[in-house]
Design a protein around this motif. Structure first.
Motif, short mmCIF file in Angstrom:
data_model
loop_
_atom_site.label_atom_id
_atom_site.label_comp_id
_atom_site.label_asym_id
_atom_site.label_seq_id
_atom_site.Cartn_x
_atom_site.Cartn_y
_atom_site.Cartn_z
N GLY A 266 1.34 39.59 1.82
CA GLY A 266 1.63 40.18 0.51
C GLY A 266 3.10 40.47 0.29
O GLY A 266 3.50 40.80 -0.83
N THR A 267 3.91 40.36 1.36
CA THR A 267 5.36 40.54 1.24
C THR A 267 6.04 39.19 1.25
O THR A 267 5.83 38.39 2.17
N GLU A 268 6.87 38.93 0.25
CA GLU A 268 7.61 37.68 0.16
C GLU A 268 9.04 37.90 0.65
O GLU A 268 9.59 38.99 0.51
N VAL A 269 9.64 36.84 1.21
CA VAL A 269 11.02 36.91 1.67
C VAL A 269 11.75 35.65 1.25
O VAL A 269 11.19 34.55 1.26
N ARG A 270 12.97 35.81 0.81
CA ARG A 270 13.87 34.69 0.57
C ARG A 270 15.28 35.16 0.87
O ARG A 270 15.51 36.34 1.16
N PHE A 271 16.22 34.23 0.80
CA PHE A 271 17.59 34.55 1.20
C PHE A 271 18.56 34.22 0.07
O PHE A 271 18.43 33.18 -0.59
N ALA A 272 19.51 35.10 -0.14
CA ALA A 272 20.57 34.85 -1.10
C ALA A 272 21.53 33.81 -0.52
O ALA A 272 21.44 33.44 0.65
N ASP A 273 22.45 33.33 -1.33
CA ASP A 273 23.39 32.29 -0.89
C ASP A 273 24.21 32.73 0.32
O ASP A 273 24.61 31.90 1.14
N ASP A 274 24.47 34.04 0.43
CA ASP A 274 25.27 34.53 1.56
C ASP A 274 24.41 34.92 2.76
O ASP A 274 24.91 35.49 3.73
N GLY A 275 23.11 34.61 2.70
CA GLY A 275 22.23 34.91 3.82
C GLY A 275 21.57 36.27 3.75
O GLY A 275 20.82 36.65 4.66
N GLU A 276 21.82 37.02 2.67
CA GLU A 276 21.20 38.34 2.55
C GLU A 276 19.69 38.21 2.42
O GLU A 276 19.18 37.35 1.70
N VAL A 277 18.96 39.09 3.11
CA VAL A 277 17.50 39.09 3.07
C VAL A 277 17.04 39.77 1.78
O VAL A 277 17.45 40.91 1.49
N LEU A 278 16.20 39.07 1.00
CA LEU A 278 15.61 39.62 -0.22
C LEU A 278 14.11 39.74 -0.02
O LEU A 278 13.48 38.83 0.54
N LEU A 279 13.55 40.85 -0.46
CA LEU A 279 12.11 41.10 -0.29
C LEU A 279 11.45 41.38 -1.63
O LEU A 279 12.07 41.96 -2.54
N ARG A 280 10.18 41.00 -1.72
CA ARG A 280 9.39 41.33 -2.91
C ARG A 280 7.95 41.57 -2.47
O ARG A 280 7.42 40.85 -1.63
N GLY A 281 7.34 42.60 -3.03
CA GLY A 281 5.96 42.89 -2.68
C GLY A 281 5.56 44.30 -3.08
O GLY A 281 6.38 45.07 -3.61
N PRO A 282 4.31 44.68 -2.80
CA PRO A 282 3.81 46.00 -3.22
C PRO A 282 4.52 47.18 -2.57
O PRO A 282 4.47 48.29 -3.08
N GLY A 283 5.18 46.94 -1.41
CA GLY A 283 5.86 48.05 -0.73
C GLY A 283 7.21 48.40 -1.31
O GLY A 283 7.79 49.44 -0.96
N ILE A 284 7.74 47.57 -2.20
CA ILE A 284 9.09 47.79 -2.72
C ILE A 284 9.09 48.96 -3.70
O ILE A 284 8.19 49.12 -4.52
N MET A 285 10.15 49.75 -3.64
CA MET A 285 10.28 50.96 -4.47
C MET A 285 10.30 50.64 -5.96
O MET A 285 10.58 49.52 -6.39
#
Length: 629
Positions: free
Chosen positions: A428-447
């Motif tokens: 249920g948690t998605e992850v992808r990376f920005a161009d500079d390698g930063e970790v981006l998260l999306r899902g029900p746990g996000i504020m």
């Protein structure tokens, strides 16, 4: 669709609902175990049990008591207490009343406590004892919204002469009011829990930022409901007959999320936040799993090493050999499992490992109670060498990753874990990376965002739900995340505390008239240190007046008199900081930082990586040979 996916898609709206379902399913099973010191003050604590039904009785009384005090849905009730069973019962009471919990570290000073209470608009404070009560008494004029203070320790719930009538009451009195309210309105709490929406505010957790003022992270009921299932369904992690030892601060998101998985699975949790009691408690509680921050595992390792040293040269050599065998065993077995699916090791190493187990590892496991199946480490990076040591010794440390803004847990290592990684993303948690390698998260746990700070929220939370973690990472082909760097300037100690170095550095410059540049260091360390460069004209002028004329700058800063002078300013700085921000050690640099050496930009901004690399030896010296927490 898997069973976990089905459970997540049909999850209850709140953790309060999970709690009621757990009570209904296993009412007479032990939920919590808590220590009661002997009346004489001497001897071991008595550990008392609390069943799920008994817990629910107290939770309902607290919830009804808050309703009787006039607390409305989504209004904030703050909790300022160390980790104890009443914290959990109080938090669940707040949730079942439809209100939202504001967490406050008990070590927070009066000024910052008042800021958090005012910023959150908290109507009630549940305070542990007289010390917490004294903080809000001191700042009462700044807290017009704070209608009541409920004190857990009944003997400390004594109103002062100038307290408004009814402003202070004990937790026992609140529960008594709640029981009376339920006699008149038996469905009062059920009506509040039935009305809870998944998007309703459940928790405000304040985390320090680079601005110096803590930010309130808004977490909805759905975040905790999601976490309960995501953690509770992790393969091989939790079982109904488990015994968890919970000592982490419940004001921290890592500690609080541990209550969610436990409620879903229904195992027992022994609760005691006294860090100085951990070594004593482990053989008594005999946990099957526990969670901690890296510093705890560092302390255990250092303690074992120190004990071996004290036993003499031969004993220490045996420990060093056993530690090396443990690391080799773990590295090779993990590597082979990753490549072949079999955790095999060469015969010779296997024989050495068996011998080391009898001499060292078995005693280490016994110190943890002898039943520890796994330990979860989070909140900061665990040094791989420490991780490999424990893995080879038969204590599996599963690293995880998350932030306050993601409800603590987004990644966790499975039973076939890989030391040095933080595992795989929760379902249920998605992850992808920005161009500079930063970790981006999306899902029900996000504020939902930062409380009352829409501009800061927009900086980290995109409109489509992607959250910018500020950490740089990489993902293996089979989904294991490795955090490689920090994008933010914010540092985190190995105890899991955030420190904004620029804030501390700025405060020191305001205190010390001799400083030119200061670099605060402490990322993944157990305390903060500082490299300090002094302003040459100023300190040379002081030297002229104090019998140091004729010496060079490097000679002056190397004198005991100057070190004592600067130490006085460091101590003055520390008086105004939270404990985890304080500077424990410092070193004076032999020259000031400058543009020519590449330490400063043309606009005179400090290049931290350059300075830390150039003075690595000084930094390492400040951490060498210490066991300080």
């Amino acid at each position: 669709m898997t069973d976990t996916q089905n459970l997540l898609e049909n999850r209850p709206p709140s953790l309060a609902t999970h709690f009621l379902q757990r009570v209904e399913a296993t009412p007479d099973k032990e939920a919590y175990r808590y220590p009661v010191p002997p009346a004489s003050g001497r001897g071991p604590d008595e550990w008392r049990p609390l069943t799920w039904r008994e817990s629910a009785d107290r939770v309902f009384a607290i919830a009804a008591g808050l309703i009787a005090l006039g607390v409305q849905p989504e209004e904030r009730v703050a909790l300022a207490s160390s980790t104890r069973v009443e914290w959990i019962l109080g938090d669940l009471g707040v949730l079942c009343a439809g209100a939202a919990t504001t967490t406050v570290y008990p070590s927070t000073n009066a000024e910052e406590t008042a800021f958090i209470l005012a910023d959150s608009g908290s109507r009630v404070l549940i305070a542990e004892d007289g010390a917490q009560l004294a903080k809000v008494r001191e700042k009462r004029d700044e807290l017009p919204d704070l209608a009541h203070v409920v004190v857990i320790e009944a003997e400390d719930a004594t109103p002062a002469g100038d307290d408004p009538e009814g402003w202070v009451l004990s937790l026992a009195e609140l529960e008594k009011r709640g029981a009376a309210h339920l006699d008149e309105h038996p469905d009062a709490v059920r009506e509040r829990t039935d009305a809870l929406r998944s998007d309703q505010l459940a928790t405000l957790i304040y985390t320090s930022g680079t601005t110096g003022r803590p930010k309130g992270v808004r977490l909805a009921h759905d975040s905790w409901s999601y976490m309960a299932i995501a953690i509770g369904t992790q393969e091989g992690l939790l079982y109904p007959d488990d015994m968890q030892y919970l000592w982490l601060p419940l004001a921290h998101v890592f500690g609080k999320v541990l209550t969610a998985g436990q409620i879903y699975v229904g195992h027992t949790t022994a609760v005691d936040g006294r860090v100085d009691k951990i070594i004593e408690n482990l053989p008594v509680v005999r946990p099957t799993y526990m969670c901690g921050v890296p510093r705890i595992f560092e302390k255990v390792y250092n303690g074992v090493a120190q004990k071996a040293r004290e036993g003499g040269g031969a004993k220490y050599k045996i420990f060093q050999w056993a530690a090396g065998v443990a690391r080799d065993y773990a590295k090779i077995s993990q590597d082979n499992f990753r490549r072949t699916g079999t955790a095999s090791v060469p015969f010779g190493l296997k024989a050495q490992h068996a011998a080391a187990d009898k001499l060292v590892y078995a005693k280490l496991r016994e110190a943890f109670g002898g039943r520890l199946r796994a330990a979860v480490s989070g909140s900061a990076a665990l040094a791989p060498e420490i991780g490999y040591f424990f893995a080879g010794a038969g204590i599996n440390i599963l690293e995880g990753y998350g932030l306050t803004e993601s409800s603590a847990a987004s990644f966790l290592n499975p039973p076939d874990y890989r030391t040095g990684t933080v595992g795989k993303a929760f379902p249920g948690t998605e992850v992808r990376f920005a161009d500079d390698g930063e970790v981006l998260l999306r899902g029900p746990g996000i504020m939902e965002g930062y409380h009352g700070l829409p501009e800061l929220t927009a900086q980290v939370l995109e409109s489509d739900g992607w959250f910018h973690t500020g950490d740089i990472g990489e993902l293996s082909p089979d989904g294991y995340l490795r955090i490689t760097d920090r994008k933010k300037d914010l540092i985190k100690t190995s105890g899991g505390k955030y420190v904004a170095p620029a804030e501390v550095e700025g405060q020191f410059k305001a205190v010390c008239p001799f400083v030119s540049n200061i670099l605060v260091h402490g990322s993944d360390r157990n305390y903060c240190t500082a490299l300090i460069a002094l302003d040459e004209p100023t300190i040379m002028g002081w030297a002229q007046e104090h019998g140091l004329a004729g010496k060079s700058y490097a000679e002056v800063v190397d004198t005991a008199a100057v070190r004592e002078l600067i130490d006085g300013y460091v101590q003055r700085l520390n008086e105004g900081l939270q404990r985890w921000q304080t500077i424990k050690k410092f070193r004076l640099l032999p020259r000031d930082l400058d543009v020519e050496h590449g330490e400063l930009t043309p606009s005179l901004k400090m290049k931290r990586p350059v300075v830390e690399r150039e003075y690595k030896a000084l930094i390492e010296d400040m951490y060498a040979g210490t066991r300080e927490a």
